[in-house]
Scaffold this active site. Sequence first.
Site, PDB file in Angstrom:
ATOM      1  N   ASP A  75      -2.502  -4.934  -0.157  1.00  0.00           N
ATOM      2  CA  ASP A  75      -2.236  -6.287   0.036  1.00  0.00           C
ATOM      3  C   ASP A  75      -2.970  -6.679   1.451  1.00  0.00           C
ATOM      4  O   ASP A  75      -3.389  -7.876   1.417  1.00  0.00           O
ATOM      5  CB  ASP A  75      -0.691  -6.354   0.087  1.00  0.00           C
ATOM      6  CG  ASP A  75      -0.002  -5.352   1.429  1.00  0.00           C
ATOM      7  OD1 ASP A  75      -0.714  -4.552   1.842  1.00  0.00           O
ATOM      8  OD2 ASP A  75       1.270  -5.471   1.267  1.00  0.00           O
TER       9      ASP A  75
ATOM     10  N   GLN B 275       0.774  -1.229  -0.115  1.00  0.00           N
ATOM     11  CA  GLN B 275      -0.040  -0.196   0.119  1.00  0.00           C
ATOM     12  C   GLN B 275       0.868   1.371   0.006  1.00  0.00           C
ATOM     13  O   GLN B 275       2.192   1.307   0.232  1.00  0.00           O
ATOM     14  CB  GLN B 275      -0.890  -0.044   1.455  1.00  0.00           C
ATOM     15  CG  GLN B 275      -1.778  -1.023   1.366  1.00  0.00           C
ATOM     16  CD  GLN B 275      -2.776  -0.886   2.554  1.00  0.00           C
ATOM     17  OE1 GLN B 275      -2.961  -1.637   3.488  1.00  0.00           O
ATOM     18  NE2 GLN B 275      -3.741   0.146   1.878  1.00  0.00           N
ATOM     19  N   HIS B 276       0.164   2.430  -0.374  1.00  0.00           N
ATOM     20  CA  HIS B 276       0.665   3.816  -0.246  1.00  0.00           C
ATOM     21  C   HIS B 276       1.680   4.444  -1.208  1.00  0.00           C
ATOM     22  O   HIS B 276       1.995   5.436  -1.032  1.00  0.00           O
ATOM     23  CB  HIS B 276       1.110   3.966   1.314  1.00  0.00           C
ATOM     24  CG  HIS B 276       0.508   3.226   2.466  1.00  0.00           C
ATOM     25  ND1 HIS B 276      -0.852   3.638   2.626  1.00  0.00           N
ATOM     26  CD2 HIS B 276       0.879   2.398   3.323  1.00  0.00           C
ATOM     27  CE1 HIS B 276      -1.439   2.877   3.484  1.00  0.00           C
ATOM     28  NE2 HIS B 276      -0.437   2.268   3.975  1.00  0.00           N
TER      29      HIS B 276
HETATM   30  O1  LIG Z   1       2.037   0.236   4.816  1.00  0.00           O
HETATM   31  C1  LIG Z   1       1.428  -1.057   4.832  1.00  0.00           C
HETATM   32  C2  LIG Z   1      -0.077  -1.011   5.389  1.00  0.00           C
HETATM   33  O2  LIG Z   1      -0.553   0.196   5.739  1.00  0.00           O
HETATM   34  C3  LIG Z   1       2.136  -2.261   4.547  1.00  0.00           C
HETATM   35  O3  LIG Z   1       1.583  -3.353   4.906  1.00  0.00           O
HETATM   36  C4  LIG Z   1       2.473  -2.421   3.257  1.00  0.00           C
HETATM   37  O4  LIG Z   1       1.165  -2.430   2.480  1.00  0.00           O
HETATM   38  C5  LIG Z   1       3.572  -3.330   2.797  1.00  0.00           C
HETATM   39  O5  LIG Z   1       3.388  -4.645   3.130  1.00  0.00           O
HETATM   40  P1  LIG Z   1       4.308  -5.802   3.078  1.00  0.00           P
HETATM   41  O6  LIG Z   1       5.195  -5.796   1.952  1.00  0.00           O
HETATM   42  O7  LIG Z   1       4.962  -6.082   4.294  1.00  0.00           O
HETATM   43  O8  LIG Z   1       3.444  -7.127   2.966  1.00  0.00           O
END
Ligand SMILES: O=C(CO)[C@@H](O)[C@H](O)COP(=O)(O)O
Length: 465
Positions: A226, A70-71
């Site tokens: 995700d 995300q983000h």
């Molecule tokens: O920043 C967040 C949720 O707010 C993280 O969950 C990212 O979405 C990255 O996820 P992973 O690569 O650790 O699965």
Amino acid sequence: MLVAGIDSSTQSSKVVVCDVADGRVVRSGSAPHPTGTEVHPDQWWQALGSAIEAAGGLDDVAAVSVGAQQHGMVCLDESGEVVREALLWNDTRSGPAADELIADLGGPQQWVDEVGVVPVASITATKLRWLADNEPANADRTAAVCLPHDWLSWKLTGSTDLADLWTDRSDASGTGYFSAAADEYQPRLLELAMRGRAPMAPRIVGPAQNGGAMRSGAGIGAGAGDNAAAALALGAVPGDCIVSLGTSGVVSAVSDSAPTDYAGLVAGFADATGRQLPLVCTLNGAPVLAAVAKMLDVDFDTLSDLALSAPAGADGLSLVPYFEGERSPNLPRTRGALHGMTGRNLNSANIARAGVEGLLCSLQYCADRIRDQGIEINRIILVGGGARSAAIRELAPAIFARPVVVPEPGEYVALGAARQAAWSLDPTSEAPRWSAADERVYEADPTPHVVEQYHEASGLTVGRN
Ligand SMILES: O=C(CO)[C@@H](O)[C@H](O)COP(=O)(O)O
Ligand SMILES: Nc1ncnc2c1ncn2[C@@H]1O[C@H](COP(=O)(O)OP(=O)(O)O)[C@@H](O)[C@H]1O
């Protein structure tokens, strides 16, 4: 009939091809991403191509959906070219921009009331503010801003037209300019972040709808952030609390109502079915275990054995795992620490134990913040690469003080995306019922003294941000 699900995560691209009838994985593939917190989206595209090839291609799938980290800030110019490297969720340079944005709107409460989220360095809006202030020429060139899953879905269509960009409410809710509770963008917040510039944001596509199609004719689903994709794969319902140990540590819970956390820890994100997904995310997930293993010069299995051979509480050692700074609590400039060292307790087993316990305690803190919102937690579901650690699985119920369900190892983000793709083939019905993964329930006597010892140590660390 086959469908495909993609996970473009922080560390790699993963593809699963599933039988639409029961969700069985018939083929899969993956490819690594570069390290770092600033990555050119072309590198995700290349890795996705390799992962698709390793999964035997997508020519025979009826639909595909993309889940992703995300983000991440993906800026595009008028002609659809990427303006600069994407700043990822774990890039903390926008920490000061987050503080400024909070002040600009009149405080955290205003942000929660408008979008359910208080800006921190991870949120897309703060990255855009950083861009506007530090790279104004790039900000001027930015005609559209989107997220990793939006950009990859759009690339799969072959279009270069910005009007074809789409996203879904789960990922949009992590931008800081979309309200999950109201289900709409708040364009003035995007403009506030960009200091008056108004780039376009992708249109929102409903959970079971197609946003576009591949040249093969296969439909491309809405996609998802995700964490929302993993919740969809696990069939999470209210009462379930998902703890994901990927690069990040994430605690989330499907809920019918949006949280209101003026302290800013519980983010009011959306799920991938139309509900809410209150979520607390740390910057320090499974890589904490890798760092401790590296320091002890052992592999993951030995790290686990060492941790399980030491007593609960590691003879007084506590590891506070804020290695990359931290987001929950919001301490972007802090660093990790090892507390309670004596001449007698400093050995490999205790350090391994303190690493595992510290990581779990940091997540238990997040689960408590979700509970503070009045959200019921009946069971904890543990997923992500870190769940492959036996010590994490066995010590988690002692730290969370409740049974922990561990589904068989799997790519749950990609599986959630595949389930969404299957749903898009029949959008008038519910998401398809696929057979649940085999799971094992771990139980242990609670160890509240370990949690207490950790919080005492983390309190000392907090003071140093
Ligand atoms: O920043 C967040 C949720 O707010 C993280 O969950 C990212 O979405 C990255 O996820 P992973 O690569 O650790 O699965
Ligand atoms: N047996 C294990 N013990 C501890 N950590 C592990 C183990 N296996 C994998 N990992 C860690 O899991 C992480 C990858 O998990 P994953 O959920 O795929 O992350 P992401 O979604 O962020 O790419 C890596 O940091 C890796 O070191």
